[in-house]
Design a protein around this motif. Structure first.
Motif, short mmCIF file in Angstrom:
data_model
loop_
_atom_site.label_atom_id
_atom_site.label_comp_id
_atom_site.label_asym_id
_atom_site.label_seq_id
_atom_site.Cartn_x
_atom_site.Cartn_y
_atom_site.Cartn_z
N LYS A 101 0.59 -1.17 -0.11
CA LYS A 101 -0.03 0.06 0.04
C LYS A 101 0.91 1.10 0.01
O LYS A 101 0.49 2.26 -0.74
CB LYS A 101 -0.86 0.07 1.17
CG LYS A 101 -1.71 0.98 1.36
CD LYS A 101 -2.99 0.80 0.43
CE LYS A 101 -3.85 2.37 0.29
NZ LYS A 101 -4.56 2.61 1.55
N LEU A 102 1.91 1.04 0.88
CA LEU A 102 2.78 2.35 0.61
C LEU A 102 3.57 2.43 -0.57
O LEU A 102 4.41 3.27 -0.79
CB LEU A 102 4.05 2.13 1.69
CG LEU A 102 3.68 2.22 3.24
CD1 LEU A 102 4.52 1.63 4.04
CD2 LEU A 102 3.25 3.81 3.65
N GLY A 103 3.36 1.56 -1.56
CA GLY A 103 3.88 1.80 -3.02
C GLY A 103 5.08 1.06 -3.32
O GLY A 103 5.88 1.42 -4.23
N ILE A 104 5.51 0.25 -2.26
CA ILE A 104 6.99 -0.48 -2.15
C ILE A 104 6.67 -1.69 -2.97
O ILE A 104 5.92 -2.71 -2.61
CB ILE A 104 7.73 -0.78 -0.86
CG1 ILE A 104 7.94 0.66 -0.46
CG2 ILE A 104 8.69 -1.46 -1.08
CD1 ILE A 104 7.93 1.02 0.85
N ASP A 105 7.29 -1.74 -4.45
CA ASP A 105 6.75 -3.20 -5.18
C ASP A 105 8.05 -3.99 -4.93
O ASP A 105 7.83 -5.25 -4.93
CB ASP A 105 6.89 -2.57 -6.49
CG ASP A 105 5.51 -1.99 -6.86
OD1 ASP A 105 4.65 -2.52 -6.07
OD2 ASP A 105 5.44 -1.00 -7.44
N ASP A 106 9.20 -3.74 -4.86
CA ASP A 106 10.33 -4.55 -4.53
C ASP A 106 10.53 -4.65 -3.20
O ASP A 106 11.40 -4.20 -2.58
CB ASP A 106 11.52 -4.13 -5.26
CG ASP A 106 12.87 -5.15 -5.25
OD1 ASP A 106 12.44 -5.99 -4.63
OD2 ASP A 106 13.75 -4.83 -5.91
N LEU A 107 9.98 -5.78 -2.64
CA LEU A 107 9.68 -6.06 -1.11
C LEU A 107 11.24 -6.86 -1.14
O LEU A 107 11.69 -6.69 0.24
CB LEU A 107 8.70 -6.96 -0.68
CG LEU A 107 7.52 -6.20 -0.79
CD1 LEU A 107 6.41 -7.44 -0.65
CD2 LEU A 107 7.29 -5.23 -0.07
N VAL A 108 11.83 -7.57 -1.91
CA VAL A 108 12.84 -8.37 -1.81
C VAL A 108 14.09 -7.43 -1.39
O VAL A 108 15.08 -7.72 -0.62
CB VAL A 108 13.28 -9.22 -3.20
CG1 VAL A 108 14.70 -9.77 -2.85
CG2 VAL A 108 12.29 -10.34 -2.92
N HIS A 109 14.29 -6.34 -2.00
CA HIS A 109 15.38 -5.61 -1.73
C HIS A 109 15.03 -4.43 -0.95
O HIS A 109 15.85 -3.18 -1.21
CB HIS A 109 15.93 -5.00 -3.33
CG HIS A 109 16.37 -6.29 -4.09
ND1 HIS A 109 15.81 -6.57 -5.03
CD2 HIS A 109 17.77 -7.13 -3.77
CE1 HIS A 109 16.47 -7.80 -5.55
NE2 HIS A 109 17.29 -8.03 -4.97
N PHE A 110 14.01 -4.15 -0.48
CA PHE A 110 13.78 -3.01 0.36
C PHE A 110 14.76 -3.02 1.48
O PHE A 110 15.18 -4.11 2.11
CB PHE A 110 12.15 -3.21 1.29
CG PHE A 110 11.67 -2.29 2.07
CD1 PHE A 110 11.32 -1.12 1.47
CD2 PHE A 110 11.64 -2.49 3.42
CE1 PHE A 110 10.97 -0.02 2.41
CE2 PHE A 110 11.29 -1.37 4.42
CZ PHE A 110 10.87 -0.16 3.64
N ASP A 111 15.12 -1.89 2.06
CA ASP A 111 16.22 -1.52 2.94
C ASP A 111 15.81 -2.02 4.47
O ASP A 111 15.72 -0.74 5.16
CB ASP A 111 16.65 -0.29 2.52
CG ASP A 111 18.03 -0.10 3.32
OD1 ASP A 111 18.68 -1.15 4.03
OD2 ASP A 111 18.65 0.87 3.04
N PHE A 112 15.66 -2.87 4.64
CA PHE A 112 15.29 -3.44 5.96
C PHE A 112 16.56 -3.32 6.87
O PHE A 112 17.67 -3.60 6.23
CB PHE A 112 14.81 -4.93 6.25
CG PHE A 112 13.31 -5.24 5.39
CD1 PHE A 112 12.27 -4.91 6.08
CD2 PHE A 112 13.58 -5.86 4.14
CE1 PHE A 112 11.10 -5.38 5.50
CE2 PHE A 112 12.33 -6.31 3.55
CZ PHE A 112 11.34 -5.80 4.21
N MET A 113 16.42 -2.95 8.09
CA MET A 113 17.54 -2.89 8.97
C MET A 113 17.91 -4.18 9.18
O MET A 113 19.34 -4.70 9.17
CB MET A 113 17.33 -2.14 10.30
CG MET A 113 18.48 -1.73 11.04
SD MET A 113 17.98 -0.77 12.52
CE MET A 113 19.54 0.16 12.66
N ASP A 114 17.04 -5.11 9.74
CA ASP A 114 17.25 -6.54 9.68
C ASP A 114 16.38 -7.26 8.60
O ASP A 114 15.35 -7.35 9.28
CB ASP A 114 17.15 -7.15 11.14
CG ASP A 114 18.35 -6.57 12.01
OD1 ASP A 114 19.51 -7.27 11.73
OD2 ASP A 114 18.48 -5.75 12.60
N PRO A 115 16.71 -7.55 7.65
CA PRO A 115 15.79 -8.34 6.60
C PRO A 115 15.06 -9.64 7.37
O PRO A 115 16.06 -10.34 7.80
CB PRO A 115 16.52 -8.73 5.47
CG PRO A 115 17.92 -7.84 5.55
CD PRO A 115 18.25 -7.51 7.16
N PRO A 116 13.79 -9.88 7.14
CA PRO A 116 13.37 -10.83 7.64
C PRO A 116 13.78 -12.22 6.97
O PRO A 116 14.47 -11.99 5.78
CB PRO A 116 11.80 -11.02 7.78
CG PRO A 116 11.66 -9.70 6.31
CD PRO A 116 13.06 -9.07 6.65
#
Lengths: 769, 446
Positions: free
Chosen positions: A483-498
């Motif tokens: 919904k926030l418009g982030i399509d590439d969840l794989v490369h989203f800049d998580f601090m600690d990726p799940p």
């Protein structure tokens, strides 16, 4: 998870305005009260008087001296009124806080940088002071943009806002307000807003640039809640789009480098600047046990009583894991304390419990001072607080000198492989242990008794607690990100990726729920579901309920599932409580039983309902809260124009319709009874599960739908309702595609059901002819 | 009852009603054949399932003592193991018919049906169910769902550029000068660990250090530790572990018999005859004392064992063949004793809080009085030193393969008492044994 959802009223501003205007027939004034519209009427935030008081100050160029001059009055720079005596009393204390000494440095760094990492140990005053420092520099009435400070917990947001309103000598809800789930205490005048992190995230879904704010302060970032983690990733992107937005990340632990690196620029090897303020703490002496303990609760009680019997004055804080354990410990400590006072003339011992689900008025009692000596000249009294890890960072209790730390806390763990989510008692991290020890040194030098060996501390505890994002089901997070418009969840800049599997499961579940299409794009249903602050399964159930003509009932059930347990079962009155529950029992399961309770609750006269709850072992607080949630959800449903018409109560399909609607959301949480006995098996993950003993359902139901799969010493499914396989195959043919099942009892049963359906269809056709 | 269909998979097509119903709901629009996360996994397992008997937790979960209890003489447990792949299934009938390779003789079928009936007749006990539940859970937790390539979730991730085996997110920027910065991004989900007691931190590992892993049959910890295994090897290992547990149970049974026989009929009466069967004793070699020499050392203390508990020093004198049995019994007695002491101390030490107002566990020197030690249960009056606990000889013996040890005990029983562990009977003469008993191994007795 109930209780974690935030902000039910985060509708799109314009739409909400329309709704409220339509309902209330309100004028522009009404709109101006709506905080979501505050930015539209920005100039009105400023009061003419206050502008003069800030006359000499240029935004982002202020100095401590200037700010202090403004603070010194005699008029309140924000309201233009005379400052009270209390204000000056507090001001003196504020100037003593450790952060105050570094106000100049803070302002310089704040003005020079877009993102700043601030580390202040508990007691440094960061949560109350930094937002005020920012306020004097931001001059929000000039820009019409507010300052937001996020908190992981509702209670903290509320109490801090209250404190800061007092410090600024303003009315809470006006210049300083708070915005938490179901309670928006802000107005068009609000300049500084405390809010939960989840709330800000919800706001971002409708306002991706967070354009109403000029500065966002993320407090308690070290707690790494799911919402804070997502916000951090988001703010990194927003900061790029909005160079005027300032971000302060505040943490209480010294693991600040991670934040610095995260908010830095990798290519330039640039780290975000850091400002560290030492807390005002006294040294804490740490003791370890020479041998590992066989029973940490016993050891903890023993230690508390020994401290009481032999150590000088000072209160004790004991960390345990959960409500039941804490209540048990309190009971025993009270008994032992009384006996000690009688037999050995020790001072009186006052024991308080502290945990999240405790009613707020009881939570307040922990701040009561220690009891006085029982007789003049007698030994001083002592206070013991037995707490969950709430008291670790978020709540500060003055007067604590001794900390007893058995080294455990309850932590949520979700595993996508078998889709189980549980609160499990787990060893804490080294960081947590240090934090706990620090609580002993708030007033004077203290002592911390760790109920494990030093060797175990070094070898068996992990360094940092796992952030929530690694321990949660991500279905609703993924929906939010989409919904926030982030399509590439794989490369989203998580601090600690799940873990990849957690993400995969979330996407898969959203696809089965038809919230995402096969390409991973939001569907209409998904877009609608994301408007609800609920788990996607609940949201989908709610949206599809109108097709089963039971929207009102499903709405009630959803609300009931979103609040803490409505049934109360005090340990000494289990039988009575069970008997009371039996009055409401519906033979088809717990969901319908809860609905019966709610209907009975609503039929009580308003004055009598509290008494009625008490008599029937029900939680008045939960039921009222459910009522509130229900109203909030109803607004969203009405906005989405969902048909609220229901089946008449005496229709024989009244309950069947509800059960079918439950299937529409929870078809992935179904178990079938095995031929070999009492056990059930989850339909796809091949896990043996048992019905939780709290269920009203008998053992004869072949197929059950469950709200939760939890792990204790056994695999339990909790809150269950019996369903029919025909419904499941009808409602979720993709999930119940027979070919996708492993050979076994479940597949066989599904094959038979399919045959039955086919036969019935044939028969129907024939009769039609 | 509905007739079991002969080939359930082929005959079933999608019910027509499901397609008509799809219009009812907004989210059933994509009707492409949906494969479940586990279907693929299941498909991958099918071939291997034919080669090795699939691990059926139910069969594992039967406590080994049940299948090999010496008093139980029927050999059905073997058949059980062979047939358990069916008993999970309602329609085992259809399956055997559908599979032409599984041609059954009428006798076999009779036998199998008998076993199956008895399985149905004896519902699993609570403990068995719990173990089965745990096994399935551990298997589930050890199986990565990334192998399920048909998952739409995985497909979406691939479309976003994910490659299996890598982590999500961006790599952490490495500060210059630091080359060994670890990538801390997770590849596997966190495993839930259920703590069943209120043991303090470090207590479990402390117990292991003190007593070693004395209970290989328990295998509790070993299952949970390794999790990064492929499903096949995991299943293989489970099968092996089950076999190990069976051997251990049989060893336990054989040792118990041995203990009983020693009591009834000390080995010296067979002194002469045992020498005759050369192949029986010659291999016992270094591990086992010669029956003659052990006579004095053994006979005296052993008789008392049934009345009083032996000390660890006494145990060391016992024949290695069944020393493990007594050793373990003594250790568990010791543990129980320690536990009881601690519980006593918890209640009794209450009175010591105030009269002696010092914290016994946290005084300055780190030393505590003998009283405290006893009160805290860290030291018992009957002191057992670690040295006494240590038994090198026994350790050596226990290190050997379970099968190997079992064979040795079986041979010992034969040579000493003409007792065949598999026939579960004692023979009067060697000739009778040669005639009646089919052989040395379990297979011979099949």
């Amino acid at each position: 998870m109930p209780g974690e959802r935030e902000n039910l009223d985060s509708d799109r501003p314009t739409k909400k305005a329309k709704v409220s205007a339509a309902i209330n027939g309100a004028s522009k004034d009404k709109d101006m009260d709506n905080p979501y519209l505050a930015h539209m009427y920005a100039p009105s935030i400023a009061l003419s008087a206050s502008q003069d008081l800030f006359a000499g100050l240029t935004r982002h160029q202020t100095t401590t001296a200037q700010a202090q001059q403004a603070e010194d009055g005699p008029l309140n720079p924000f309201t233009g009124t005379q400052l009270s005596r209390q204000y000056f009393d507090i001001l003196r204390k504020r100037r003593d806080l450790p952060v105050h000494a570094q106000r100049d440095e803070f302002l310089r760094l704040y003005q020079e940088n877009q993102i700043l990492v601030f580390v202040g140990e508990t007691g440094s005053g960061k949560t109350t002071q930094i937002p005020q420092f920012v306020l004097y520099d931001e001059k929000p009435f000039e820009t019409g943009k507010k300052v937001a400070c996020t908190q992981p917990r509702r209670v903290a947001a509320m109490s801090v806002a209250k404190r800061v309103a007092d410090e600024m000598d303003v009315v809470l809800g006006e210049e300083v307000g708070y915005n938490i789930r179901f309670e928006n205490n802000t107005s068009s005048k609000t300049l500084l807003q405390y809010m939960t992190d989840g709330m800000l995230l919800r706001e971002a879904m409708n306002d991706p640039n967070l354009s109403r704010y000029s500065c966002i302060i993320l407090d308690e970032a070290h707690e790494r809640t799911l919402a804070t983690d997502i916000l951090m990733g988001l703010l990194k992107e927003v900061a790029r789009r909005r160079p005027d937005l300032k971000i302060v990340v505040m943490s209480a632990t010294l693991d600040a480098q991670k934040f610095q690196r995260y908010f830095g620029v990798k290519e330039n090897d640039y780290n975000a600047p850091l400002l560290a303020v030492p807390g005002r703490t006294h040294p804490v002496e740490i003791f370890y046990t020479p041998e590992p303990e066989r029973d940490y609760v016993e050891a903890a009680l023993r230690t508390v009583l020994q401290i009481h019997g032999s150590e000088p004055e000072g209160d004790i804080l004991l960390f345990l894991t959960g409500e039941e354990e804490i209540e048990e410990a309190c009971k025993r400590l009270r008994a032992e304390g009384d006996e000690m006072q009688r037999e050995y003339d020790t001072g009186p011992l006052k024991v308080y419990a502290l945990y999240g689900t405790l009613p707020p008025n009881q939570q307040q009692r922990i701040f009561d001072p220690a009891p006085p000596p029982a007789r003049s000249g007698g030994k001083p009294g002592r206070k013991v607080v037995v707490s969950t890890n709430i008291a670790e960072t978020s709540l500060t209790i003055d007067g604590i000198v001794y900390v007893v730390d058995p080294g455990f806390s309850k932590q949520k763990v979700y595993n996508p492989r078998i889709r189980v989510e549980s609160l499990l008692v787990s060893p804490i991290s080294k960081a947590s242990a240090q934090q706990r020890a620090g609580r002993a040194g708030r007033t004077r030098p203290g002592k911390c008794f760790r109920l494990y060996t030093e060797d175990a501390f070094k070898k068996e505890l992990i360094d940092q607690t796992y952030p929530e994002i690694l321990r949660s089901n991500l279905a609703s997070t993924v929906l939010e990100l989409k919904k926030l418009g982030i399509d590439d969840l794989v490369h989203f800049d998580f601090m600690d990726p799940p873990a990849p599997e957690t993400m995969m499961r979330a996407l898969e579940e959203l696809n089965y729920l038809a919230c995402l299409d096969d390409e991973g794009d939001l569907t209409t249903l998904g877009r609608m579901a994301s408007e609800y602050p609920l788990d996607p399964a609940l949201a989908v159930m709610l949206i599809s309920s109108s097709e089963f003509q039971c929207a009102s009932e499903i709405l009630s059930i959803t609300a009931l599932l979103s609040v803490p347990q409505i049934f109360v079962r005090p340990p000494h009155k289990r039988k009575e409580a069970d008997a009371a529950k039996a009055q409401f029992a519906h033979s088809d399961g717990d969901h319908l039983t809860m609905l019966n309770v709610y209907h009975a609750f609503k039929s009580q006269e308003s004055g009598a309902s509290q008494r009625w709850c008490l008599d029937n072992f029900l939680s008045f607080r939960s039921l009222t809260s459910a009522d509130n949630v229900r109203n909030q959800l109803k607004v969203i449903m009405e906005k989405q124009e969902i048909d609220m018409k229901t089946t008449p109560f005496n229709d024989r399909n009244y309950y069947n319709n509800i059960r079918q609607a439950l299937c529409a959301g929870f078809f992935m949480q179904v178990a079938k009874k095995m031929s070999t006995g009492k056990t059930y098996k989850t339909v796809k993950d091949n896990q043996d599960v048992l019905l939780h003993p709290s269920t009203v359902l008998g053992q004869e139901s072949e197929w059950v739908l469950y709200n939760e799969f939890v792990l204790t010493t056994k695999n339990y499914i909790r809150t269950v309702t019996s369903v029919k396989p025909e419904w499941l195959m009808d409602i979720a043919p993709n999930y119940y595609d027979i070919d996708s099942f492993e050979k076994g009892e479940i597949k066989t049963a599904l094959v038979r059901t399919a045959e039955k359906i086919a036969r019935k269809a044939k028969l129907d056709k024939r009769t039609q002819k | 009852m509905t007739m079991p269909s002969t080939a359930p998979n082929s005959r079933v097509t999608k019910p027509s009603s499901s397609s008509s119903s799809s219009s009812r709901l907004p989210f059933t629009t994509d009707s492409e054949d949906e494969e479940d996360a586990f279907s693929n996994l299941a498909a991958r397992h099918k071939p291997s399932a034919k080669v090795l008997p699939p691990v059926e937790p139910k069969s594992l979960s039967r406590p080994p003592t049940m299948v090999a209890r010496p008093s139980v003489t029927n050999p059905t447990h073997k058949t059980v193991a062979r047939n358990t792949e069916d008993d999970e299934d309602d329609d085992y009938m259809s399956m055997t018919v559908a599979d032409p390779t599984a041609a059954e003789t009428p006798l076999q079928r009779l036998k199998r049906q008998k076993v199956e009936a008895s399985m149905r007749g004896h519902p699993l006990s609570k403990a068995e169910l719990a173990e089965q539940e745990k096994l399935k859970r551990d298997l589930g937790l050890a199986t990565s769902i990334l192998n399920n390539t048909s998952s739409k979730g995985l497909k979406m991730m691939k479309a976003m550029g994910y490659s299996t085996g890598s982590a999500l997110g961006k790599a952490v920027p490495t500060p210059t000068g630091v080359t060994d910065a670890k990538d801390t991004r997770r590849l596997e989900p966190i495993k839930p660990i259920v703590r069943e007691s209120r043991m303090g931190i470090g207590h479990e590992s402390d117990l292991k250090r003190k007593f070693g892993d004395l209970n290989p049959a328990g295998g509790e910890g070993s299952v949970t530790k390794r999790q990064e295994l492929s499903p096949e090897s995991y299943r293989n290992r489970l099968t092996q572990e089950a076999q190990q547990r069976r051997y251990e149970a049989q060893i336990f049974a054989a040792q118990s018999i041995c203990e009983k026989l020693v009591a009834q009929d000390p080995p010296d009466s067979y002194n002469g005859t045992s020498k005759k069967s050369k192949e029986g004793t010659s291999e016992e070699g270094e591990g086992v004392n010669e029956p003659g020499s052990e006579k004095q050392a053994e006979a005296a203390p052993e008789r008392d064992f049934f009345n009083e508990k032996p000390t660890f020093t006494q145990i060391k004198q016992i024949n290695l063949i069944y020393r493990g049995l007594l050793y373990r019994r003594a250790v568990s007695d010791l543990k129980a004793c320690l536990k009881k002491k601690e519980q006593d101390s918890l209640t009794s030490s209450k009175s010591s809080y105030v009269p002696n107002p010092s914290l016994p566990k946290y005084n300055a020197t780190g030393e505590f009085s003998q009283d405290d030690k006893i009160a805290l249960g860290t030291e018992s009056e009957e002191v057992v030193t670690e040295q006494e606990l240590e038994d090198q000889e026994l350790e050596e013996f226990e290190k050997r393969e379970a099968k190997d040890r079992l064979d040795e005990i079986v041979r010992y029983l034969r040579s000493q008492w003409r007792y065949c562990f598999w026939c579960k009977s004692r023979y009067a003469t060697d000739e009778e044994m040669d005639r009646e008993c089919p052989g040395l191994t379990e297979e011979d007795h099949d």
